[in-house]
Structure formats: C-alpha cells, structure tokens
Write a protein that holds these residues in place. Structure first.
Motif, mmCIF file in Angstrom:
data_model
loop_
_atom_site.group_PDB
_atom_site.id
_atom_site.type_symbol
_atom_site.label_atom_id
_atom_site.label_comp_id
_atom_site.label_asym_id
_atom_site.label_seq_id
_atom_site.Cartn_x
_atom_site.Cartn_y
_atom_site.Cartn_z
ATOM 1 N N LEU A 47 12.622 -37.637 11.731
ATOM 2 C CA LEU A 47 13.691 -36.662 11.536
ATOM 3 C C LEU A 47 13.913 -36.440 10.053
ATOM 4 C CD1 LEU A 47 16.152 -35.040 12.752
ATOM 5 C CD2 LEU A 47 17.455 -37.147 12.493
ATOM 6 N N ILE A 48 13.980 -35.186 9.666
ATOM 7 C CA ILE A 48 14.326 -34.811 8.296
ATOM 8 C C ILE A 48 15.626 -34.028 8.353
ATOM 9 C CG2 ILE A 48 13.650 -33.483 6.258
ATOM 10 C CD1 ILE A 48 10.729 -33.929 7.131
ATOM 11 N N ILE A 49 16.592 -34.432 7.548
ATOM 12 C CA ILE A 49 17.890 -33.759 7.485
ATOM 13 C C ILE A 49 18.031 -33.135 6.107
ATOM 14 C CG2 ILE A 49 20.398 -34.051 7.606
ATOM 15 C CD1 ILE A 49 19.825 -36.575 9.323
ATOM 16 N N ASN A 71 16.142 -31.036 16.883
ATOM 17 C CA ASN A 71 15.257 -30.100 16.192
ATOM 18 C C ASN A 71 15.987 -28.763 16.021
ATOM 19 O OD1 ASN A 71 12.890 -29.377 14.893
ATOM 20 N ND2 ASN A 71 12.044 -28.486 16.759
ATOM 21 N N GLN A 72 16.702 -28.625 14.911
ATOM 22 C CA GLN A 72 17.515 -27.439 14.613
ATOM 23 C C GLN A 72 17.171 -26.927 13.211
ATOM 24 O OE1 GLN A 72 19.736 -26.155 16.907
ATOM 25 N NE2 GLN A 72 19.108 -27.761 18.313
ATOM 26 N N THR A 76 17.944 -29.536 10.430
ATOM 27 C CA THR A 76 17.272 -30.764 10.855
ATOM 28 C C THR A 76 15.937 -30.402 11.497
ATOM 29 O OG1 THR A 76 18.355 -30.772 13.021
ATOM 30 C CG2 THR A 76 19.412 -32.028 11.263
ATOM 31 N N ILE A 77 14.937 -31.206 11.212
ATOM 32 C CA ILE A 77 13.617 -31.002 11.802
ATOM 33 C C ILE A 77 13.201 -32.333 12.416
ATOM 34 C CG2 ILE A 77 11.198 -30.427 11.367
ATOM 35 C CD1 ILE A 77 12.270 -28.863 8.867
ATOM 36 N N SER A 78 12.990 -32.336 13.724
ATOM 37 C CA SER A 78 12.572 -33.569 14.392
ATOM 38 C C SER A 78 11.198 -33.373 15.022
ATOM 39 C CB SER A 78 13.584 -33.995 15.456
ATOM 40 O OG SER A 78 13.622 -33.064 16.512
ATOM 41 N N ARG A 79 10.467 -34.464 15.069
ATOM 42 C CA ARG A 79 9.164 -34.492 15.724
ATOM 43 C C ARG A 79 9.208 -35.629 16.719
ATOM 44 N NH1 ARG A 79 4.362 -37.402 14.823
ATOM 45 N NH2 ARG A 79 2.556 -36.325 15.673
ATOM 46 N N ASP A 84 1.971 -45.045 20.783
ATOM 47 C CA ASP A 84 2.291 -46.048 19.782
ATOM 48 C C ASP A 84 2.032 -45.563 18.358
ATOM 49 O OD1 ASP A 84 3.152 -47.868 21.658
ATOM 50 O OD2 ASP A 84 1.315 -49.050 21.650
ATOM 51 N N LEU A 85 3.034 -45.747 17.498
ATOM 52 C CA LEU A 85 2.962 -45.497 16.049
ATOM 53 C C LEU A 85 2.560 -44.054 15.710
ATOM 54 C CD1 LEU A 85 1.247 -48.852 15.071
ATOM 55 C CD2 LEU A 85 3.689 -48.336 15.163
ATOM 56 N N CYS A 86 2.960 -43.114 16.537
ATOM 57 C CA CYS A 86 2.588 -41.706 16.320
ATOM 58 C C CYS A 86 3.520 -40.991 15.335
ATOM 59 C CB CYS A 86 2.575 -40.953 17.647
ATOM 60 S SG CYS A 86 4.143 -40.974 18.540
ATOM 61 N N ASN A 87 4.578 -41.646 14.911
ATOM 62 C CA ASN A 87 5.519 -41.004 14.016
ATOM 63 C C ASN A 87 5.306 -41.471 12.598
ATOM 64 O OD1 ASN A 87 6.463 -43.593 14.514
ATOM 65 N ND2 ASN A 87 8.591 -43.019 14.356
#
Length: 87
Positions: A47-49, A71-72, A76-79, A84-87
């Motif tokens: 997440l990036i705010i 995800n807005q 805010t941008i969420s993925r 496993d460990l995909c983020n």
C-alpha cells in the motif's frame, strides 16, 4: 484401497494447513521481515499512501476485500496477491 484414501486425506490436511507468507514492512509493525498470515487474512498487500508532501508505504497480510477497498488512486494505491512473498 483404504491406504490410498487415508494418504489422500492426510495430503489434503497438510496442504490446507500451510499459511500464506508475506513480506512485512513500512508502517506495519512486524516481528521480522516476513509475516505468516492468519486464516482471515488471505492476501499479501502493498500500500502506498500519498498524503500531500508525505508518502507512506506498508506491506503485509490483509483480507482481500479490505485490500481492494483501499485501492483509491491517487490517494492510496494497493496491490493484492495470493502467493507467498508476492508483495
């Protein structure tokens, strides 16, 4: 035949008990760099705010519906991802 059925049941039980593991960091407090997710948290997220001149990020485990809700863009941008460990 009973042995085959028992083996299949044991394999299914073991495969279902493996918890999702996600990278953890940013503003999220974790005991280490990798977080083991509880059953209610079914995705890894990042997440990036964007708060004016301040940009914050976070990553870890989360419920899929919460991750999608966050995800807005552009605030805010969420993925969200499910392995496993995909983020």
């Amino acid at each position: 035949m009973k042995t085959v059925i028992l083996t299949v049941l044991v394999l299914l039980a073991v495969s279902q008990s493996e918890a999702l593991k996600c990278n953890c960091g940013g503003d999220r407090q974790c005991s280490g760099p990798v977080e083991t997710c509880r059953s209610s948290n079914d995705v890894c997220f990042s997440l990036i705010i964007n708060a004016g001149s301040m940009v914050k990020y976070s990553k870890g485990c989360m419920d899929a519906s919460d991750c999608s809700f966050l995800n807005q863009p552009p605030l805010t941008i969420s993925r969200c991802c499910r392995y496993d460990l995909c983020n």
